[in-house]
Design a protein around this motif. Sequence first.
Motif, PDB file in Angstrom:
ATOM      1  N   LEU A  61       0.831  -1.201   0.000  1.00 44.65           N
ATOM      2  CA  LEU A  61       0.000   0.000   0.000  1.00 44.65           C
ATOM      3  C   LEU A  61       0.866   1.250   0.000  1.00 44.65           C
ATOM      4  N   SER A  62       1.937   1.238   0.778  1.00 41.62           N
ATOM      5  CA  SER A  62       2.866   2.372   0.817  1.00 41.62           C
ATOM      6  C   SER A  62       3.419   2.669  -0.574  1.00 41.62           C
ATOM      7  N   ILE A  63       3.798   1.619  -1.284  1.00 41.99           N
ATOM      8  CA  ILE A  63       4.336   1.792  -2.645  1.00 41.99           C
ATOM      9  C   ILE A  63       3.237   2.271  -3.586  1.00 41.99           C
ATOM     10  N   ALA A  64       2.054   1.660  -3.486  1.00 42.05           N
ATOM     11  CA  ALA A  64       0.949   2.015  -4.387  1.00 42.05           C
ATOM     12  C   ALA A  64       0.529   3.470  -4.216  1.00 42.05           C
ATOM     13  N   LEU A  65       0.604   3.970  -2.983  1.00 42.93           N
ATOM     14  CA  LEU A  65       0.224   5.360  -2.710  1.00 42.93           C
ATOM     15  C   LEU A  65       1.383   6.334  -2.926  1.00 42.93           C
ATOM     16  N   GLY A  66       2.586   5.800  -3.056  1.00 46.24           N
ATOM     17  CA  GLY A  66       3.757   6.686  -3.120  1.00 46.24           C
ATOM     18  C   GLY A  66       3.990   7.395  -1.807  1.00 46.24           C
ATOM     19  N   ASP A  67       3.703   6.727  -0.698  1.00 46.76           N
ATOM     20  CA  ASP A  67       3.821   7.315   0.637  1.00 46.76           C
ATOM     21  C   ASP A  67       4.787   6.490   1.479  1.00 46.76           C
ATOM     22  N   PRO A  68       6.088   6.776   1.427  1.00 45.92           N
ATOM     23  CA  PRO A  68       7.060   5.967   2.181  1.00 45.92           C
ATOM     24  C   PRO A  68       6.882   6.040   3.692  1.00 45.92           C
ATOM     25  N   TRP A  69       6.257   7.111   4.192  1.00 46.08           N
ATOM     26  CA  TRP A  69       6.036   7.225   5.636  1.00 46.08           C
ATOM     27  C   TRP A  69       5.185   6.070   6.158  1.00 46.08           C
ATOM     28  N   LEU A  70       4.249   5.606   5.347  1.00 47.16           N
ATOM     29  CA  LEU A  70       3.338   4.560   5.798  1.00 47.16           C
ATOM     30  C   LEU A  70       4.084   3.280   6.167  1.00 47.16           C
ATOM     31  N   ALA A  71       5.223   3.048   5.541  1.00 48.97           N
ATOM     32  CA  ALA A  71       5.997   1.827   5.791  1.00 48.97           C
ATOM     33  C   ALA A  71       7.066   2.027   6.861  1.00 48.97           C
ATOM     34  N   ARG A  72       7.069   3.182   7.513  1.00 54.64           N
ATOM     35  CA  ARG A  72       8.031   3.427   8.594  1.00 54.64           C
ATOM     36  C   ARG A  72       7.359   3.135   9.929  1.00 54.64           C
ATOM     37  N   GLU A  73       8.019   2.384  10.756  1.00 59.95           N
ATOM     38  CA  GLU A  73       7.429   1.950  12.018  1.00 59.95           C
ATOM     39  C   GLU A  73       7.629   3.014  13.098  1.00 59.95           C
ATOM     40  N   PRO A  74       6.545   3.452  13.737  1.00 58.41           N
ATOM     41  CA  PRO A  74       6.645   4.552  14.714  1.00 58.41           C
ATOM     42  C   PRO A  74       7.635   4.291  15.843  1.00 58.41           C
ATOM     43  N   HIS A  75       7.739   3.051  16.302  1.00 55.87           N
ATOM     44  CA  HIS A  75       8.617   2.793  17.452  1.00 55.87           C
ATOM     45  C   HIS A  75      10.095   2.927  17.088  1.00 55.87           C
ATOM     46  N   LEU A  76      10.391   2.991  15.781  1.00 52.79           N
ATOM     47  CA  LEU A  76      11.777   3.165  15.345  1.00 52.79           C
ATOM     48  C   LEU A  76      12.113   4.632  15.054  1.00 52.79           C
ATOM     49  N   MET A  77      11.125   5.521  15.189  1.00 51.27           N
ATOM     50  CA  MET A  77      11.349   6.943  14.935  1.00 51.27           C
ATOM     51  C   MET A  77      11.701   7.673  16.231  1.00 51.27           C
ATOM     52  N   ASP A  78      12.518   8.699  16.118  1.00 56.38           N
ATOM     53  CA  ASP A  78      12.701   9.573  17.274  1.00 56.38           C
ATOM     54  C   ASP A  78      11.515  10.535  17.353  1.00 56.38           C
ATOM     55  N   ASP A  79      11.445  11.306  18.425  1.00 53.70           N
ATOM     56  CA  ASP A  79      10.290  12.177  18.640  1.00 53.70           C
ATOM     57  C   ASP A  79      10.101  13.174  17.511  1.00 53.70           C
ATOM     58  N   THR A  80      11.178  13.730  16.998  1.00 55.07           N
ATOM     59  CA  THR A  80      11.068  14.721  15.926  1.00 55.07           C
ATOM     60  C   THR A  80      10.482  14.097  14.669  1.00 55.07           C
ATOM     61  N   ALA A  81      10.976  12.909  14.310  1.00 51.00           N
ATOM     62  CA  ALA A  81      10.477  12.241  13.108  1.00 51.00           C
ATOM     63  C   ALA A  81       9.018  11.842  13.272  1.00 51.00           C
ATOM     64  N   LEU A  82       8.648  11.367  14.462  1.00 54.32           N
ATOM     65  CA  LEU A  82       7.266  10.958  14.694  1.00 54.32           C
ATOM     66  C   LEU A  82       6.324  12.152  14.594  1.00 54.32           C
ATOM     67  N   ALA A  83       6.689  13.263  15.210  1.00 52.86           N
ATOM     68  CA  ALA A  83       5.854  14.465  15.128  1.00 52.86           C
ATOM     69  C   ALA A  83       5.747  14.955  13.692  1.00 52.86           C
ATOM     70  N   THR A  84       6.845  14.918  12.966  1.00 52.56           N
ATOM     71  CA  THR A  84       6.832  15.334  11.556  1.00 52.56           C
ATOM     72  C   THR A  84       5.895  14.449  10.749  1.00 52.56           C
ATOM     73  N   ALA A  85       5.958  13.148  11.003  1.00 53.47           N
ATOM     74  CA  ALA A  85       5.109  12.207  10.262  1.00 53.47           C
ATOM     75  C   ALA A  85       3.627  12.456  10.551  1.00 53.47           C
ATOM     76  N   LEU A  86       3.306  12.765  11.788  1.00 55.62           N
ATOM     77  CA  LEU A  86       1.910  12.951  12.168  1.00 55.62           C
ATOM     78  C   LEU A  86       1.361  14.309  11.739  1.00 55.62           C
ATOM     79  N   GLU A  87       2.242  15.276  11.570  1.00 54.18           N
ATOM     80  CA  GLU A  87       1.795  16.614  11.193  1.00 54.18           C
ATOM     81  C   GLU A  87       1.912  16.867   9.693  1.00 54.18           C
ATOM     82  N   ARG A  88       2.393  15.859   8.932  1.00 56.96           N
ATOM     83  CA  ARG A  88       2.564  16.046   7.486  1.00 56.96           C
ATOM     84  C   ARG A  88       1.202  16.125   6.800  1.00 56.96           C
TER      85      ARG A  88
END
Length: 333
Positions: A272-299
């Motif tokens: 689905l991530s590839i089909a949508l062209g959305d690489p964020w969807l395939a990134r696991e939240p528990h592997l992100m630091d706080d800045t990356a997680l906030a960026t992903a949620l506010e995008r």
Amino acid sequence: MTRLGHVGFFGWGNYGDELMYQTWISAFGDEFTHERVHDVLVRPYFSRPAEEIAADVDAVVIGGGDLIHPDAISTLYWNRAWLTRPVIVAGVGVALERTRRRGDVPGRLRTFLQHENVHFVGTRDQGSTHWLRDTAGLSREIETGADPGFAAALPPAGHPGRDTVGVVFRKVPTDQDLSTLDRLLRLMEPRGFRVEVLVLAVEHDQALERRALEDVGVPPEIIRTESSIDALTAALGGYRSLLTAKFHGAVMAARYGVPALSLRMTHKVRALSIALGDPWLAREPHLMDDTALATALERRSSSPLLHTLEETATHHMNRAVSATRRVAERKIP
């Protein structure tokens, strides 16, 4: 009227499956009647012989969802009684994240799907098509569509507030899920966002999932339930962003332009991530630091490929409906 028997994980109340059943009913229109082939939610699933159930319908529609399991043959999904009627298989997927394999499964599925009474075979993604061809050895035509959720009707988005981050767990939250929830509350509330846990199910499954949330200590005041599939869909559309362990949460969020992250990484989420062209969807939240997680949620989320997926899913369902109509009109005894 043409009587259809539907085969799938229907009736338990899981959001994605009930969404697909609802979408089939809409796609077929008023000239068909619909019933689930099973009337019991535990094995053996039927209160009378499956052969009698098959005799009561004009055609059997199997799908969608993860109905092909490399390690098992379901007596609900792939019951040979269905082969006494015209059969349409559409929108199905292979549960490729299952690591176990059983040697007899590919051959038995091949025998079922190549039966003369199976008039259409369609999958929801290329990975499932490849498995049927390369592992099951299917030699017949297979039509690859998109997930039936992309063909579902979209009610107006709900209004939990565009400052709300939705969280969807799957059945019983894991320790990692709960850690992510605690982290969201710590990270997003100071930024002016509410965090809400949506039980993405109705009826039977909703009761079980809500109880599971309460049992692991999720505060009741942040748990949200709805009484219908349409209300759940609208709720997904009203969030600012979504973290979801359920695949169809991500599908429908994408359709509303709500940015999503997956809490449960599977082959279908990656596809689905590839089909949508959305690489964020395939990134696991528990592997992100706080800045990356906030960026992903506010995008902002706006996929130029979304319209293609919606067209593909609708075309796939229409092809399945046309195939059903053709064989049902023959009135095979």
